[in-house]
Design a protein around this motif. Sequence first.
Motif, PDB file in Angstrom:
ATOM      1  N   ILE A  55      50.162  37.710  40.015  1.00 40.46           N
ATOM      2  CA  ILE A  55      51.183  36.667  40.221  1.00 40.46           C
ATOM      3  C   ILE A  55      51.824  36.819  41.604  1.00 40.46           C
ATOM      4  O   ILE A  55      52.046  35.830  42.327  1.00 40.46           O
ATOM      5  CB  ILE A  55      52.239  36.739  39.107  1.00 40.46           C
ATOM      6  N   LYS A  56      52.128  38.072  41.998  1.00 40.77           N
ATOM      7  CA  LYS A  56      52.717  38.297  43.326  1.00 40.77           C
ATOM      8  C   LYS A  56      51.747  37.874  44.430  1.00 40.77           C
ATOM      9  O   LYS A  56      52.154  37.270  45.432  1.00 40.77           O
ATOM     10  CB  LYS A  56      53.074  39.775  43.478  1.00 40.77           C
ATOM     11  N   GLU A 108      43.053  39.976  44.880  1.00 41.89           N
ATOM     12  CA  GLU A 108      42.281  41.206  44.692  1.00 41.89           C
ATOM     13  C   GLU A 108      42.559  41.784  43.309  1.00 41.89           C
ATOM     14  O   GLU A 108      43.682  41.755  42.817  1.00 41.89           O
ATOM     15  CB  GLU A 108      42.649  42.234  45.768  1.00 41.89           C
ATOM     16  N   HIS A 109      41.490  42.316  42.674  1.00 37.18           N
ATOM     17  CA  HIS A 109      41.619  42.997  41.382  1.00 37.18           C
ATOM     18  C   HIS A 109      40.575  44.104  41.344  1.00 37.18           C
ATOM     19  O   HIS A 109      39.389  43.862  41.641  1.00 37.18           O
ATOM     20  CB  HIS A 109      41.414  42.025  40.227  1.00 37.18           C
ATOM     21  N   PRO A 110      40.969  45.343  40.990  1.00 39.00           N
ATOM     22  CA  PRO A 110      40.026  46.470  41.077  1.00 39.00           C
ATOM     23  C   PRO A 110      38.835  46.356  40.137  1.00 39.00           C
ATOM     24  O   PRO A 110      37.717  46.716  40.510  1.00 39.00           O
ATOM     25  CB  PRO A 110      40.898  47.689  40.724  1.00 39.00           C
ATOM     26  N   LEU A 152      38.889  36.146  35.454  1.00 39.98           N
ATOM     27  CA  LEU A 152      39.901  35.132  35.759  1.00 39.98           C
ATOM     28  C   LEU A 152      40.193  35.094  37.255  1.00 39.98           C
ATOM     29  O   LEU A 152      40.310  34.022  37.861  1.00 39.98           O
ATOM     30  CB  LEU A 152      41.180  35.417  34.972  1.00 39.98           C
ATOM     31  N   VAL A 153      40.316  36.280  37.873  1.00 38.56           N
ATOM     32  CA  VAL A 153      40.565  36.356  39.311  1.00 38.56           C
ATOM     33  C   VAL A 153      39.397  35.748  40.085  1.00 38.56           C
ATOM     34  O   VAL A 153      39.594  35.005  41.059  1.00 38.56           O
ATOM     35  CB  VAL A 153      40.792  37.826  39.728  1.00 38.56           C
ATOM     36  N   ALA A 155      49.800  44.671  33.010  1.00 39.06           N
ATOM     37  CA  ALA A 155      50.370  45.051  34.311  1.00 39.06           C
ATOM     38  C   ALA A 155      49.630  44.405  35.487  1.00 39.06           C
ATOM     39  O   ALA A 155      50.268  43.959  36.448  1.00 39.06           O
ATOM     40  CB  ALA A 155      50.384  46.575  34.440  1.00 39.06           C
ATOM     41  N   PRO A 156      48.274  44.317  35.442  1.00 37.51           N
ATOM     42  CA  PRO A 156      47.598  43.675  36.577  1.00 37.51           C
ATOM     43  C   PRO A 156      48.013  42.217  36.786  1.00 37.51           C
ATOM     44  O   PRO A 156      47.944  41.708  37.903  1.00 37.51           O
ATOM     45  CB  PRO A 156      46.110  43.767  36.188  1.00 37.51           C
TER      46      PRO A 156
END
Length: 459
Positions: free
Chosen positions: A190-191, A206-208, A217-218, A184-185
Amino acid sequence: MINIRSRLTYQFMALVTAILLLFSVGVYFFSKLYLEKRFFKRLQDRAITTTTLLFDLQATDSTVLKLVNISDKELLIDESISVYDRNTKTIIFSSNNGKMFSYQQLLPLMKSDQITTFTEIGDYKVLGIHLKKGNADNWVIVSAIDKNGTEALDDLRRILLIMILAGILLLGLSGWFFAGRALAPMSGIIKQVNGIFPEYVAKRVEHPNRSDEIGLLVATFNQLLDRIEDALVMQKMFIANVSHELKNPLTKIYSQIDIALMQKRSPEVYEQSLNSLKEDTTTLIQLTNTLLNLANTIVSSESVQKTPIRIDELLWETKGQLQKWHEDYQVQINFLDFPEDEEALILQGNEASLKVVLINLMDNACKFSDDNTVIINFLANESGIKIAFMNKGSIIPASDLPFIFHPFYRSNATAQATKGHGVGLAIVSQVTRLHKGEVAVVSDENGTVFTLWFPKVTE
């Protein structure tokens, strides 16, 4: 093409299905062994009971049958009990004369050194017990059909098959659900990435959770965006600086031509205008050549043709060429530790590009020196080649040092003193990097030193 979610689901289903099949086969196999062992024990009990009644208590045949049947609450299906005398080779007792196949098929399998023999003949399970007492040598043969065990195994097989099919269905649904949650993240990322445009290049993804694989990866992608942003900023600066550098001489050329055409003038004035135009045109040619040199250096190292070059000889050749152009320049070369092995002086590189590097550093050192002098210290050994260019002149401010290798950047300390375009050091940096080398600069009250370092690279 199968997406990651489907691939994860299929892999999860295949793995757990294999485990379920292995578990089910194990359950079926050990259940079969248990039922066979239990039925064998019942056959053994019937044989022992028959032997005790027939030989020890000397009961009659009919009494034996009645007592044997009473002793077992659960009668065996199609049961047959026989006693075979090996001495006379005859059946001395049989509970079912119609079933005489058991001993005839079992006798070839019987061995005197074995007390019991257990086998299967068709649907029948047959047990033989060897009894030898004195001169008596008998085999007690008990056979029956294990219908309950067979039905239990059939039921177990159906249950396991149904459970496996239900498990596979459940695995598919749960695997699809959990794979969707795990990925899901990625949809959010991608958005976010689709929302990053050149005009919004400062935006970051951003990734929590920054410690998991997606977070790493982010982080890597954000580092890539940092480099892209730096490249775009450099590109904008490059375009702005090139436009500025081209605008001034072109404007001067246009203005001089426009003024010359306003009215007729004397030959002397026209000659003066042409000389001025020639000077501005020369400036444009020099700028074009430096831009071409810079463009030629911004290529991959694989595209640069390299040959063995003796750096000391190239250094002397560059010195001679520079002093031919500028007779007032003083170039002093010091060989601090000249190696005995000439291989230490050889560098795999592109001669034309390295010559541009040396001539730029020599020219800059002389140009910005108080006495047009540069001192070059040359050191070569088995670890690499080091060349230092030192001059006495204006100190380059510490705030300018990180940027002097950027194209068209000129320090305020030198911009007004001499003419230039701020491209030479950018070319030096690019060519040095293509040759796996490093360039560094130190500027203080003792002077300014540019140092080239080319390590020995083992191919």
